[in-house]
Design a protein around this motif. Structure first.
Motif, PDB file in Angstrom:
ATOM      1  N   ALA A 205      59.973  60.673  47.355  1.00 57.35           N
ATOM      2  CA  ALA A 205      61.151  59.826  47.521  1.00 57.35           C
ATOM      3  C   ALA A 205      62.364  60.650  47.952  1.00 57.35           C
ATOM      4  CB  ALA A 205      61.458  59.083  46.220  1.00 57.35           C
ATOM      5  N   THR A 206      62.506  61.847  47.366  1.00 57.68           N
ATOM      6  CA  THR A 206      63.644  62.683  47.774  1.00 57.68           C
ATOM      7  C   THR A 206      63.491  63.152  49.213  1.00 57.68           C
ATOM      8  OG1 THR A 206      62.684  64.809  46.992  1.00 57.68           O
ATOM      9  CG2 THR A 206      63.929  63.500  45.388  1.00 57.68           C
ATOM     10  N   LYS A 207      62.262  63.356  49.664  1.00 56.37           N
ATOM     11  CA  LYS A 207      62.056  63.831  51.020  1.00 56.37           C
ATOM     12  C   LYS A 207      62.102  62.688  52.046  1.00 56.37           C
ATOM     13  CE  LYS A 207      62.001  68.143  50.132  1.00 56.37           C
ATOM     14  NZ  LYS A 207      63.127  68.986  50.619  1.00 56.37           N
ATOM     15  N   PHE A 208      61.712  61.484  51.640  1.00 57.78           N
ATOM     16  CA  PHE A 208      61.959  60.326  52.507  1.00 57.78           C
ATOM     17  C   PHE A 208      63.466  60.135  52.664  1.00 57.78           C
ATOM     18  CE2 PHE A 208      57.523  59.283  52.078  1.00 57.78           C
ATOM     19  CZ  PHE A 208      57.235  58.441  53.141  1.00 57.78           C
ATOM     20  N   PHE A 209      64.210  60.410  51.617  1.00 57.96           N
ATOM     21  CA  PHE A 209      65.672  60.373  51.679  1.00 57.96           C
ATOM     22  C   PHE A 209      66.181  61.343  52.752  1.00 57.96           C
ATOM     23  CE2 PHE A 209      69.507  62.675  50.477  1.00 57.96           C
ATOM     24  CZ  PHE A 209      70.433  61.674  50.305  1.00 57.96           C
ATOM     25  N   VAL A 210      65.632  62.546  52.778  1.00 55.31           N
ATOM     26  CA  VAL A 210      66.046  63.530  53.768  1.00 55.31           C
ATOM     27  C   VAL A 210      65.779  63.025  55.178  1.00 55.31           C
ATOM     28  CG1 VAL A 210      65.584  65.851  54.678  1.00 55.31           C
ATOM     29  CG2 VAL A 210      65.804  65.494  52.219  1.00 55.31           C
ATOM     30  N   GLN A 211      64.626  62.387  55.388  1.00 57.51           N
ATOM     31  CA  GLN A 211      64.315  61.811  56.697  1.00 57.51           C
ATOM     32  C   GLN A 211      65.360  60.783  57.107  1.00 57.51           C
ATOM     33  OE1 GLN A 211      61.907  62.076  59.140  1.00 57.51           O
ATOM     34  NE2 GLN A 211      61.075  63.911  58.196  1.00 57.51           N
ATOM     35  N   ALA A 212      65.688  59.881  56.188  1.00 59.19           N
ATOM     36  CA  ALA A 212      66.643  58.812  56.502  1.00 59.19           C
ATOM     37  C   ALA A 212      68.026  59.376  56.787  1.00 59.19           C
ATOM     38  CB  ALA A 212      66.703  57.809  55.342  1.00 59.19           C
ATOM     39  N   VAL A 213      68.473  60.305  55.954  1.00 59.84           N
ATOM     40  CA  VAL A 213      69.792  60.899  56.144  1.00 59.84           C
ATOM     41  C   VAL A 213      69.873  61.623  57.486  1.00 59.84           C
ATOM     42  CG1 VAL A 213      71.257  62.798  55.332  1.00 59.84           C
ATOM     43  CG2 VAL A 213      70.449  61.082  53.726  1.00 59.84           C
TER      44      VAL A 213
END
Length: 247
Positions: free
Chosen positions: A157-165
Motif C-alpha cells: 500500500a505504501t508503494k502503490f502510494f509512491v506510484q500515485a504520487v
C-alpha cells in the motif's frame, strides 16, 4: 555525455544498501552528493569512501518522518552547494506480516518512513526546484507497488502510494514546471531488510525470499541511468528484479 557532472543530489536512506551504492555511483559521475540517514557511523564511512575516491559528498543525520529534519537537510544542501538538482527519495522500510498478526507497530513504522518520509523530503526540496524551473525527484518504489504479495499488504500500500504520487508529480510538476518525476521499482534486493522484520513468521518468509536477491549495485546502475538523461527526457519507471523472482 555526462549529465550528472556538478549536479547536487540529495539522497535519503543513504547509509547502506541501495542508497549507499547509488551515492557512490553518482559521486563517481561527478555529482555532489548530500547523503542523509539515521546512522552516523555508516554515513561517515560512506562520505569518507566517496572523498577518498575523489568524489564530493557530505552527510546529515535525519529522521525522514520529521519534517524539520528534511528541511534541515535541504537547507544544508543549498547553503553548501547553492541549489538542489535531484532528490533521491530512498529511505524505506519493508516489514512483512499477515493481517491476522495485527502488527500495528510495523504498519505505523512503514507509514512514517515510506509515506510521511517521502512527502517531507518532497516538501523540503520543491521550493528550490520551483524557483529554478528544473530538477528531478526520483522516488524509490518497488515491484510491490505494482502487485501485492502475501504478508506485504501494508508495505505494498505504501508503494502503490509512491506510484500515485509520482504520476501526479509527473503530470503537474513535469509538464507544467519542468521538474522531472520518476520511480525505480526494485525486486528483491539484498539490503539487510529481512533481518529488520520483527514478526517471527514474517521474518522467516523474508529470509527465504532474500535467498534470490540481487545486489544494491544493480539498482544503483538503474539510478544512474534514470538520472543521466538530457533535460527533455524523463525515465518514468524502471523495474529491476532478480531473474528468478516469479512476481
Amino acid at each position: 555525455m555526462n549529465h550528472l557532472e556538478g549536479k547536487v543530489i540529495v539522497i535519503t536512506g543513504a547509509s547502506s544498501g541501495i542508497g549507499a551504492a547509488a551515492a557512490k555511483a553518482l559521486a563517481a559521475r561527478g555529482a555532489k552528493v548530500v547523503a542523509a540517514a539515521r546512522g552516523q557511523e555508516d554515513l561517515d564511512r560512506l562520505v569518507a569512501d566517496i572523498r577518498q575516491s575523489g568524489g564530493t559528498a557530505l552527510a546529515k543525520i535525519i529522521d525522514v518522518a520529521e519534517a524539520q529534519d528534511t528541511q534541515a537537510l535541504a537547507d544544508l544542501a543549498v547553503d553548501t552547494y547553492g541549489t538542489i538538482d535531484v532528490l533521491v527519495n530512498n529511505a524505506g522500510l519493508m516489514l512483512f506480516s499477515y493481517w491476522k498478526d495485527r502488527a500495528l507497530d510495523d504498519w505505523n513504522r512503514m507509514i512514517d518512513v515510506n509515506i510521511r518520509g517521502y512527502l517531507n523530503a518532497i516538501h523540503a526540496v520543491l521550493p528550490v526546484m520551483l524557483a529554478s524551473g528544473s530538477g528531478h525527484i526520483l522516488n524509490m518504489d518497488s515491484v510491490a507497488g505494482h502487485q501485492v504479495g502475501d504478508g506485504a499488504g501494508v508495505y505494498s500500500a505504501t508503494k502503490f502510494f509512491v506510484q500515485a504520487v509520482t504520476e501526479s508529480m509527473r503530470r503537474e510538476l513535469g509538464v507544467r514546471e519542468g521538474i522531472k518525476a520518476s520511480t525505480i521499482s526494485p525486486g528483491v534486493i539484498n539490503t539487510g531488510w529481512a533481518d529488520k522484520v520483527t514478526d517471527p513468521v514474517g521474518r522467516q518468509a523474508a529470509q527465504e525470499l532474500n535467498e534470490i536477491a540481487i545486489t544494491p549495485e544493480s539498482v544503483a546502475d538503474a539510478v544512474v541511468y534514470a538520472l543521466d538523461q538530457p533535460a527533455d527526457v524523463t525515465v518514468n519507471d524502471l523495474i529491476i528484479s532478480p531473474t528468478r523472482q516469479n512476481w
